[in-house]
Design an enzyme around this catalytic site. Structure first.
Site, PDB file in Angstrom:
ATOM      1  N   LEU A  93       6.633-112.923  -7.306  1.00  0.00           N
ATOM      2  CA  LEU A  93       7.228-112.261  -6.143  1.00  0.00           C
ATOM      3  C   LEU A  93       7.096-113.185  -4.942  1.00  0.00           C
ATOM      4  O   LEU A  93       6.132-113.935  -4.838  1.00  0.00           O
ATOM      5  CB  LEU A  93       6.501-110.936  -5.841  1.00  0.00           C
ATOM      6  CG  LEU A  93       6.504-109.853  -6.928  1.00  0.00           C
ATOM      7  CD1 LEU A  93       5.663-108.662  -6.490  1.00  0.00           C
ATOM      8  CD2 LEU A  93       7.926-109.389  -7.242  1.00  0.00           C
ATOM      9  N   ASP A  94       8.077-113.102  -4.029  1.00  0.00           N
ATOM     10  CA  ASP A  94       7.957-113.845  -2.766  1.00  0.00           C
ATOM     11  C   ASP A  94       6.672-113.421  -2.068  1.00  0.00           C
ATOM     12  O   ASP A  94       6.200-112.295  -2.237  1.00  0.00           O
ATOM     13  CB  ASP A  94       9.124-113.489  -1.822  1.00  0.00           C
ATOM     14  CG  ASP A  94      10.472-113.889  -2.386  1.00  0.00           C
ATOM     15  OD1 ASP A  94      10.512-114.829  -3.195  1.00  0.00           O
ATOM     16  OD2 ASP A  94      11.480-113.259  -2.016  1.00  0.00           O
ATOM     17  N   MET A  95       6.168-114.302  -1.212  1.00  0.00           N
ATOM     18  CA  MET A  95       4.951-114.009  -0.464  1.00  0.00           C
ATOM     19  C   MET A  95       5.055-112.676   0.284  1.00  0.00           C
ATOM     20  O   MET A  95       4.121-111.893   0.319  1.00  0.00           O
ATOM     21  CB  MET A  95       4.679-115.152   0.522  1.00  0.00           C
ATOM     22  CG  MET A  95       3.453-114.937   1.361  1.00  0.00           C
ATOM     23  SD  MET A  95       3.054-116.400   2.309  1.00  0.00           S
ATOM     24  CE  MET A  95       3.375-115.821   3.948  1.00  0.00           C
ATOM     25  N   ARG A 138      17.709-109.470  -2.057  1.00  0.00           N
ATOM     26  CA  ARG A 138      17.909-109.825  -0.646  1.00  0.00           C
ATOM     27  C   ARG A 138      19.337-110.335  -0.406  1.00  0.00           C
ATOM     28  O   ARG A 138      19.978-109.962   0.569  1.00  0.00           O
ATOM     29  CB  ARG A 138      16.868-110.868  -0.245  1.00  0.00           C
ATOM     30  CG  ARG A 138      15.436-110.346  -0.386  1.00  0.00           C
ATOM     31  CD  ARG A 138      14.408-111.464  -0.320  1.00  0.00           C
ATOM     32  NE  ARG A 138      14.373-112.082   0.998  1.00  0.00           N
ATOM     33  CZ  ARG A 138      13.703-113.201   1.257  1.00  0.00           C
ATOM     34  NH1 ARG A 138      13.034-113.821   0.285  1.00  0.00           N
ATOM     35  NH2 ARG A 138      13.714-113.715   2.480  1.00  0.00           N
TER      36      ARG A 138
END
Length: 300
Positions: free
Chosen positions: A137-139, A237
């Protein structure tokens, strides 16, 4: 068949259900590769009824086949990060990642990552495991991350993911009112240049499919449940931006208001998949973190 009670993180145990050869069972029933077979032979790590046997060995129904897993731990610095660990068996660890934590060490984040916390957790359990991430997962995205304890589990789950056998559900809060209760976005996602972080919808890209369902309509915002059919970088996104409903807090593609939330309102909420060995269906849910709950309350 795999008897659950006989499995260990460092031993794969399988009782043969038919007469066959060791090679056939390892390749067909356990899905090992020919390359890993050569390695097992070299390291004498495959046993039949407790003794090392060659791949050509004839196997009878009821014979116990064991594969020893002996791996060096990755050299992540162990750190007690008080991780939220939801599940732990002989193959996987399920972590609920908080926002702002990086999954894997990078040059700019060498410590304080999920990998550091998991290493500490594993050492305290007296296990020797090489940490492998099945999903990332993205930060700034929170939620469920699967850690595989061995190459076998990692390979099996990665294969399932590539065949869309892992059901991934996210919850997100987007700008504006989404009119339709349900929708599907089927638009290819493309990386314009090699060093580009940002992705775009472009016919030269990879096929990308996102399904969404409205959970709640707020004041100029909508809470969506999102299911991914494909797993492209930044997929949700990019797709939300494409339909004109960027994720609130998303600096790259969405709508930023620091008073509302200081990261993208995106949470990996649930995962459903089969346990790598026993094939029983596992399902996990991670509650919404406080900052997204607060955001929803502010927008009501």
């Amino acid at each position: 068949m795999f008897k659950k009670e006989e499995q260990r993180y460092n031993i794969i145990s399988y009782t043969s259900e038919e007469d066959s050869t060791l090679k056939e069972i390892l390749l067909d029933k356990l899905n090992f590769s020919v390359r890993s077979l050569s390695k097992m032979k070299r390291e004498q790590s495959m046993l039949v009824n407790g003794e090392f046997k060659k791949p050509s060995t004839k196997i009878k129904k009821g014979d116990l086949i064991e594969v020893k897993i002996d791996e060096d731990m990755a050299n992540f610095t162990p750190q007690d990060l008080n991780l939220d660990i939801l599940y732990d068996d002989f193959d996987i660890i399920m972590v609920n990642k908080p926002p702002f934590m990086v999954v894997h060490p990078t040059k700019s984040h060498s410590e304080g990552t999920i990998a550091n916390g998991i290493t500490d957790y594993i050492i305290k359990k007296n296990e020797k495991v090489k940490v492998r991430f099945v999903n990332r997962l993205d930060m700034n995205t929170s939620g469920l991350v699967i850690v595989a304890k061995n190459a076998y589990a990692h390979h099996t789950l990665s294969l399932d993911m590539s065949k869309d056998k892992v059901e991934k559900t996210y919850i997100t809060v987007v700008k504006g009112i989404v009119k339709e209760d349900f929708g599907t976005i089927n638009q290819p996602i493309y990386r314009p240049t090699e060093d580009s972080i940002k992705r775009v919808v472009d016919e030269r890209g990879q096929e990308s499919v996102t399904h969404y369902k409205v959970l709640e309509r707020l004041n100029d915002a909508t809470v969506l449940e999102v299911k991914l059919e494909t797993g492209r970088t930044h997929q949700i996104r990019v797709h939300m931006n494409y339909i004109g409903h960027g994720i609130i807090g998303d600096e790259l593609y969405g709508y930023v208001d620091e008073n509302l939330i200081n990261r993208q309102a995106l949470h990996a909420y649930s995962l459903k998949f089969n346990q790598p060995r026993t094939k029983e269906e596992l399902e996990f849910k991670a509650n919404l973190p406080k900052d997204i709950e607060n955001l929803i309350n502010k927008l009501k």
